[in-house]
Scaffold this motif. Structure first.
Motif, PDB file in Angstrom:
ATOM      1  N   LEU A  76     164.251  43.553 -44.153  1.00 58.36           N
ATOM      2  CA  LEU A  76     165.395  43.270 -43.303  1.00 58.36           C
ATOM      3  C   LEU A  76     165.957  44.517 -42.627  1.00 58.36           C
ATOM      4  CD1 LEU A  76     167.196  40.702 -45.588  1.00 58.36           C
ATOM      5  CD2 LEU A  76     166.377  40.263 -43.278  1.00 58.36           C
ATOM      6  N   LEU A 133     165.013  44.989 -38.974  1.00 58.02           N
ATOM      7  CA  LEU A 133     165.272  43.945 -37.985  1.00 58.02           C
ATOM      8  C   LEU A 133     166.342  44.344 -36.977  1.00 58.02           C
ATOM      9  CD1 LEU A 133     165.072  40.542 -39.875  1.00 58.02           C
ATOM     10  CD2 LEU A 133     163.366  41.660 -38.441  1.00 58.02           C
ATOM     11  N   VAL A 137     164.108  37.484 -50.144  1.00 55.14           N
ATOM     12  CA  VAL A 137     163.990  37.961 -48.767  1.00 55.14           C
ATOM     13  C   VAL A 137     163.930  36.778 -47.803  1.00 55.14           C
ATOM     14  CG1 VAL A 137     162.495  39.169 -47.123  1.00 55.14           C
ATOM     15  CG2 VAL A 137     162.948  40.170 -49.377  1.00 55.14           C
ATOM     16  N   GLU A 164     167.323  35.371 -47.436  1.00 56.47           N
ATOM     17  CA  GLU A 164     168.215  36.256 -46.684  1.00 56.47           C
ATOM     18  C   GLU A 164     167.968  36.165 -45.189  1.00 56.47           C
ATOM     19  OE1 GLU A 164     171.256  39.414 -46.961  1.00 56.47           O
ATOM     20  OE2 GLU A 164     170.582  37.703 -48.149  1.00 56.47           O
ATOM     21  N   VAL A 165     166.695  36.133 -44.789  1.00 56.97           N
ATOM     22  CA  VAL A 165     166.374  36.007 -43.361  1.00 56.97           C
ATOM     23  C   VAL A 165     166.912  34.683 -42.829  1.00 56.97           C
ATOM     24  CG1 VAL A 165     164.508  35.825 -41.661  1.00 56.97           C
ATOM     25  CG2 VAL A 165     164.346  37.503 -43.511  1.00 56.97           C
ATOM     26  N   HIS A 199     170.748  34.787 -42.258  1.00 51.88           N
ATOM     27  CA  HIS A 199     171.208  35.470 -41.056  1.00 51.88           C
ATOM     28  C   HIS A 199     170.730  34.787 -39.780  1.00 51.88           C
ATOM     29  CE1 HIS A 199     173.101  38.906 -42.958  1.00 51.88           C
ATOM     30  NE2 HIS A 199     172.067  38.998 -43.774  1.00 51.88           N
ATOM     31  N   PRO A 225     171.545  42.359 -39.907  1.00 55.44           N
ATOM     32  CA  PRO A 225     171.241  41.809 -41.229  1.00 55.44           C
ATOM     33  C   PRO A 225     171.580  42.786 -42.337  1.00 55.44           C
ATOM     34  CG  PRO A 225     169.248  42.597 -40.170  1.00 55.44           C
ATOM     35  CD  PRO A 225     170.365  42.768 -39.174  1.00 55.44           C
ATOM     36  N   THR A 251     170.733  43.478 -46.713  1.00 49.87           N
ATOM     37  CA  THR A 251     169.953  43.048 -47.857  1.00 49.87           C
ATOM     38  C   THR A 251     170.886  42.567 -48.948  1.00 49.87           C
ATOM     39  OG1 THR A 251     169.973  45.320 -48.678  1.00 49.87           O
ATOM     40  CG2 THR A 251     168.069  44.626 -47.382  1.00 49.87           C
TER      41      THR A 251
END
Length: 276
Positions: free
Chosen positions: A156, A159, A197, A200-201, A204, A272, A274
């Motif tokens: 992240l 990004l 992960v 989390e992506v 967001h 973003p 983490t």
């Protein structure tokens, strides 16, 4: 017919970008589309991944960008239905230093690809793992972007840098550039890290992240060494099935006017973070 030009980019290496380009191209070809894969990376992994290393006779992307080769003659037929390749060569690595000497370079690839806009349904650009001049050139030539995101630590963190670069390109060089979406790759559902992960992506970028996830797979990793995409190397393995599923999802999203393919990048300019 005017080609839809898609750029796959990420400044990090090892995220599955080239693997995604090659398999998307072959999956589209299997569905009856004419596809040109542009190997915009001096490492030439897309060229070797399609079994075309050592078959360059009439120039490569390097010569096409310098104007010393005719694009149509430089493009190679591949062994895969509907798929052509504009190959890379090591000489491409020196092009950035030539451009940095003052030559107006930003729209060079866009002008080169304009010669074949009526020949292909899709043009797929495989950008190098950097945010240098070649990558900017690729984004300037594209209509939309796919950003592979590996489900690993630090995924992240990069990004925001990518999105900042995309914003600058869109603002200054290519106002039509849109985000097709984030593709989660190298996913291992057995590990907590991959699951976190991916979550989390999606947290967001819920609308911009493709539903399909590309799993970590030995067969996917093996295929390039045979000069084959995994969808032909082992069509029934989990990785190949995932790429076929994602290709259909990509086509379905493209056909919907309100899908992420048509979203303006400014709507996803969120930094973003983490998870702890």
């Amino acid at each position: 017919m005017k080609a839809h030009c898609i750029c796959l980019t990420n400044q990090k290496g090892g995220v599955g970008k080239t693997t995604t380009v090659v398999n998307l191209g072959v999956c589209l070809g299997q569905r009856g589309y004419n596809v040109l894969i542009v190997d915009n990376d001096p490492q030439g992994n897309a060229t070797s991944g399609l079994g075309c290393r050592g078959t360059i006779h009439n120039g490569s992307l390097y010569e096409a960008l310098r104007g010393s080769a005719v694009l149509r003659e430089a493009c190679l037929d591949t062994d895969f239905k509907g798929v052509s390749l504009l190959p890379s060569s090591p000489d491409l690595a020196g092009l950035e230093s030539e451009w940095s000497q003052g030559q107006p370079w930003q729209h060079t690839l866009q002008r080169v690809l304009a010669e074949c806009q009526d020949t292909y349904h899709y043009i797929l650009i495989d950008n190098p793992p950097s945010l240098g001049l070649l990558s900017i050139c690729g984004m300037t030539a594209a209509r939309s972007l796919v950003i592979p995101v590996q489900c690993e630590y630090f995924a992240l963190e990069g990004l925001h840098a990518i999105l900042d670069s995309v914003q600058r390109v869109r603002r200054v060089l290519n106002t039509n550039l849109a985000l097709a979406g984030f593709l989660l790759t190298l996913y291992d559902g057995r590990t907590r890290l991959s699951r976190e992960v991916a979550a989390e992506v999606r947290h967001h970028f819920p609308a911009e992240t493709f539903t399909t996830i590309i799993p970590r797979s030995v067969r996917v990793a093996e295929a390039p060494s045979h000069g084959l995409p995994v969808v032909t190397y082992d069509p029934n393995c989990a990785g190949a099935v995932a790429y076929q599923t994602w290709t259909q999802e990509f086509l379905d999203r493209e056909s919907q006017r309100k899908s992420p393919v048509a979203r303006e990048i400014k709507k996803i300019d969120r930094k973003p973070h983490t998870s702890s």
